[in-house]
Design an enzyme around this catalytic site. Sequence first.
Site, PDB file in Angstrom:
ATOM      1  CG  ASP A 262      -1.986   1.041   1.081  1.00 22.81           C
ATOM      2  OD1 ASP A 262      -2.390   1.384  -0.086  1.00 22.81           O
ATOM      3  OD2 ASP A 262      -2.747   1.414   1.922  1.00 22.81           O
TER       4      ASP A 262
ATOM      5  CB  ALA B 268      -1.960   8.776   2.366  1.00 23.33           C
TER       6      ALA B 268
END
Length: 243
Positions: free
Chosen positions: A63, A67
């Site tokens: 991932d 962010a």
Amino acid sequence: MAYSLDSNKRCLVYEYMVNGSLEDRLACKDNTQPLWASKRLDIVKGTACGIDFLHQNGVVHRDIKSANILLDENLVPKVGDFATARVTASQVTTKILLTSKIIGTQVYLAPEAYSGRIDIGLDCYSYGVVLLEILTGLPVLDQERTEHHDLKTYVQEHCEEDEEDEDDDDDDDDEGNDGISRNGRKKERGTIFDLLDEKAGRWDAQVVELLFEISYKCLEVSPKRRAKMKQVVKWLDAGKIVK
């Protein structure tokens, strides 16, 4: 890092990353100062080294996104959020795992993620998307972009020439609404320099070309042709693509 044990409750205590995420800093959230081009290059290098370290130690993050790239008081990047990470065999570069559950953020996902394949190529692809964010300062997903909502497609469509128009039913001098000449000529496209984030100040042209080329190599559809993070670190250190 530290940990705490309180009866059956356990927690990990991490370093406080005072400058938040790369995503927030690129967007100048809470009126923070823009990241200068030179600092963005440092973040690019540091992030690549961090991901490569994970891969060399048998960890696939799954991932990687802006962010999850956190910045300390000196804007040094740290890769965070390991909730989706998988530990593989030590020879991670040759080991492929399969899963029935698709993990990750859609706009950063490599095509093979949808087939359940887990290997280091997933992180390399996601890193390629992050490079486009750093260069353009644009959100990775924007519903207001008229042609392409996701950043990767938007940038690549802007910077690539269309194939020749095979349908030549109209007069040679006519031009369709899409801007492609009916006589089969290619429509002129822009370059990554048209999309650079002006908030970053003065960009070095060679750095821009290098980062854009690396992003393309990371965003290869074929996992076999896709750049590995070890190669990316080498290219960044050398300041050019080397074999």
